[in-house]
Design an enzyme around this catalytic site. Structure first.
Site, PDB file in Angstrom:
ATOM      1  N   SER A 183      39.899 -15.058  30.514  1.00 39.24           N
ATOM      2  CA  SER A 183      38.755 -13.771  30.019  1.00 39.24           C
ATOM      3  C   SER A 183      39.522 -13.092  28.775  1.00 39.24           C
ATOM      4  O   SER A 183      39.397 -12.993  27.587  1.00 39.24           O
ATOM      5  CB  SER A 183      37.653 -13.199  30.675  1.00 39.24           C
ATOM      6  OG  SER A 183      36.964 -13.450  31.134  1.00 39.24           O
TER       7      SER A 183
ATOM      8  N   THR B 194      37.839  -8.000  27.467  1.00 40.57           N
ATOM      9  CA  THR B 194      37.731  -8.570  26.321  1.00 40.57           C
ATOM     10  C   THR B 194      37.201  -7.556  25.533  1.00 40.57           C
ATOM     11  O   THR B 194      38.217  -7.885  24.686  1.00 40.57           O
ATOM     12  CB  THR B 194      35.423  -9.189  26.716  1.00 40.57           C
ATOM     13  OG1 THR B 194      35.671 -10.280  27.198  1.00 40.57           O
ATOM     14  CG2 THR B 194      35.093  -9.514  25.271  1.00 40.57           C
TER      15      THR B 194
ATOM     16  N   GLU C 163      28.382  -7.844  24.894  1.00 43.89           N
ATOM     17  CA  GLU C 163      28.743  -8.759  25.386  1.00 43.89           C
ATOM     18  C   GLU C 163      28.667  -8.846  26.738  1.00 43.89           C
ATOM     19  O   GLU C 163      28.179  -7.843  27.625  1.00 43.89           O
ATOM     20  CB  GLU C 163      30.818  -8.552  26.051  1.00 43.89           C
ATOM     21  CG  GLU C 163      30.991 -10.034  27.157  1.00 43.89           C
ATOM     22  CD  GLU C 163      31.973  -9.711  28.118  1.00 43.89           C
ATOM     23  OE1 GLU C 163      32.467 -10.400  27.955  1.00 43.89           O
ATOM     24  OE2 GLU C 163      32.773  -8.979  28.220  1.00 43.89           O
TER      25      GLU C 163
ATOM     26  N   ASP D 252      34.158 -16.480  25.683  1.00 40.36           N
ATOM     27  CA  ASP D 252      35.152 -16.907  25.892  1.00 40.36           C
ATOM     28  C   ASP D 252      35.263 -18.476  26.648  1.00 40.36           C
ATOM     29  O   ASP D 252      36.582 -19.194  26.643  1.00 40.36           O
ATOM     30  CB  ASP D 252      35.681 -15.772  26.404  1.00 40.36           C
ATOM     31  CG  ASP D 252      34.954 -15.583  27.577  1.00 40.36           C
ATOM     32  OD1 ASP D 252      34.092 -15.504  28.029  1.00 40.36           O
ATOM     33  OD2 ASP D 252      35.539 -14.046  27.933  1.00 40.36           O
ATOM     34  N   HIS D 253      34.276 -18.726  27.313  1.00 40.54           N
ATOM     35  CA  HIS D 253      35.100 -20.202  28.401  1.00 40.54           C
ATOM     36  C   HIS D 253      33.618 -20.142  28.775  1.00 40.54           C
ATOM     37  O   HIS D 253      32.599 -19.358  28.963  1.00 40.54           O
ATOM     38  CB  HIS D 253      35.586 -20.150  29.113  1.00 40.54           C
ATOM     39  CG  HIS D 253      36.463 -18.249  30.400  1.00 40.54           C
ATOM     40  ND1 HIS D 253      35.077 -18.594  31.039  1.00 40.54           N
ATOM     41  CD2 HIS D 253      36.158 -17.012  29.595  1.00 40.54           C
ATOM     42  CE1 HIS D 253      34.861 -16.704  31.649  1.00 40.54           C
ATOM     43  NE2 HIS D 253      36.125 -16.104  31.040  1.00 40.54           N
TER      44      HIS D 253
HETATM   45 ZN    ZN Z   1      35.213 -15.044  34.554  1.00 44.03          ZN
END
Ligand code: ZN
Length: 415
Positions: free
Chosen positions: A46, A99, A215, A262-263
């Site tokens: 992250s 983040t 977020e 982010d993923h």
């Molecule tokens: Zn994670």
């Protein structure tokens, strides 16, 4: 991508022929690759992902707002401030988690939580609104950063109720938990992200505009726990937030909203074990996180009746006796854990009765829903990109995570 698809079926009304569209479906514009700098391979953490999204710089896993040489790189948030805009961050993790940290701090490691909180104070002139968790990093033995924020003109609040009474157009630090906020499933407000976002925007609105990072931090945490019940509740909180922003953009068409991940996490799959089936029904009626259920069961006698009541769906006598066996299995789990090499141990949590029960409850829910997982970590798949409002078309098609920041920089006049 599996999370937004799954949310469509979780959100679906099974009594109608059609599968209803979600707010995500309405605003999908493209996708994004997520790989970090070469040195960290293809699967990002992250910190590197946030650094890419915030600064347009690929870095190593663990990097907070620094490049591969550990040199600070400027974020879109700080740049926006320099252009005279107000800035804010609203998250459901601790506010100094990877983040948000990458938008306001520079540190060689995401794990330096106290240093990152210190950097937030040092960078207070760059931020107007901070909402999330994190008392333990801001109110410490060695210093009280909350008092220092107050000395620098910030209003401090520490419960959701105070969000409604903020003096308008002033700086705000709001911390609502020791670390991350409670799971949406357990929280006093199951839609706490949208509940924070609306008053935050009210604080930020001004004639020069604002930049804001929001977020839904705990979708990822649910993925790490392989917990589909928590994941869908966190997605529901995110969906409500996006619906609020959809209405905001309608009234304020000069606003741009970009949403991405982010993923992906957990290798979550909709269907498992050869069956052509996914059954989210039981998830819709859950009112407690598997973690909280495990905590309760660790301290009381397990019966099929009390587990069924907590889950809000019926489990069998066999399933209950398997849970009882798991509760008794801590000594063996500890022997297995203690026999692992140190390096392996450091990557795992030490077994506790609660952790063992939580994993077992998650597997029961996986069987009911036919949910699959491949890892407790992240995966390298591309993620969807959603956009609405002015110049949303810039984000169409395949992006790299650094492109998201490059495009925002360009919109904010950076060459
Ligand atoms: Zn994670």
């Amino acid at each position: 991508p599996a999370y937004t698809s799954a949310y469509r079926y979780f959100h679906d009304n099974p009594d109608t022929e059609a599968v209803e569209q979600t707010v995500f479906d309405r605003h999908l514009v493209g996708s994004s690759s997520t790989y970090p700098a070469r040195v960290s391979g293809y699967v990002t953490d992250s910190a590197a992902a946030a650094t890419a999204l915030a600064t347009a710089t690929k870095s190593y896993n663990g990097a907070i707002g620094v490049d591969v040489d550990k040199k600070p790189v400027e974020s879109v948030l700080v740049w926006a401030k320099k252009q005279g805009k107000k800035t804010g961050m609203v998250v459901t993790s601790q506010i100094n988690h990877a983040t948000p940290a990458s938008y306001l701090a520079h540190n060689e490691s995401r794990h330096n939580y106290d240093e990152i909180a210190d950097s937030f104070l040092a960078s207070h002139h760059n931020i107007d609104v901070l909402l999330g968790g994190g008392w333990q990093y801001f109110i410490r033995q060695d210093k009280n950063l909350v008092e220092e924020f107050q000395a620098n003109g910030f209003n401090y609040i520490d419960n959701y109720g105070q969000l409604a009474q903020l003096p308008s157009n002033e700086k705000v630090l709001g911390l609502f938990a020791d670390k991350g906020l409670p799971w949406a499933l357990d929280d006093s407000n199951k839609h706490r992200l949208s509940a924070m976002v609306a008053p935050a925007i009210a604080q930020l609105e001004n004639k020069n505009g604002f930049f804001m990072l929001i977020e839904a931090s705990q979708v990822d945490w649910a993925g790490h726990s392989n917990d589909i019940a928590a994941a869908m509740a966190e997605m529901d909180d995110l969906a409500k937030t996006l619906e609020y922003l959809e209405g905001y953009v309608e009234k304020n068409p000069n606003t741009l909203v970009v949403l991405t991940a982010d993923h992906s996490t957990g290798g979550f799959t909709i269907g498992q074990g050869g069956k052509y089936l996914w059954q989210p029904d039981v998830l819709r009626s859950m009112t407690m996180s598997p973690n909280t259920i495990a905590e309760k069961l660790a301290g009381q006698k397990i019966t099929s009746t009390n587990v069924s009541e907590m889950l809000n769906f019926k489990i069998s006598e066999v399933e209950a006796s398997e849970l009882i066996a798991t509760k008794k299995s801590l000594p063996e789990a500890l022997i297995t854990f203690n026999n692992l090499p140190k390096a392996e141990q450091e990557k795992m949590n030490k077994p506790t009765v609660q952790r063992l029960l939580r994993q077992h409850i998650n597997r029961i829910i996986d069987q009911r829903t036919v949910t699959g997982w491949t890892t407790f970590g992240h995966t390298g798949v591309d993620v969807p990109v959603f956009a609405m409002g002015k110049q949303k078309e810039l984000f169409e098609g395949l992006n790299d995570n650094t492109d998201i920041a490059k495009k925002i920089f360009k919109l904010l006049g950076k060459q």
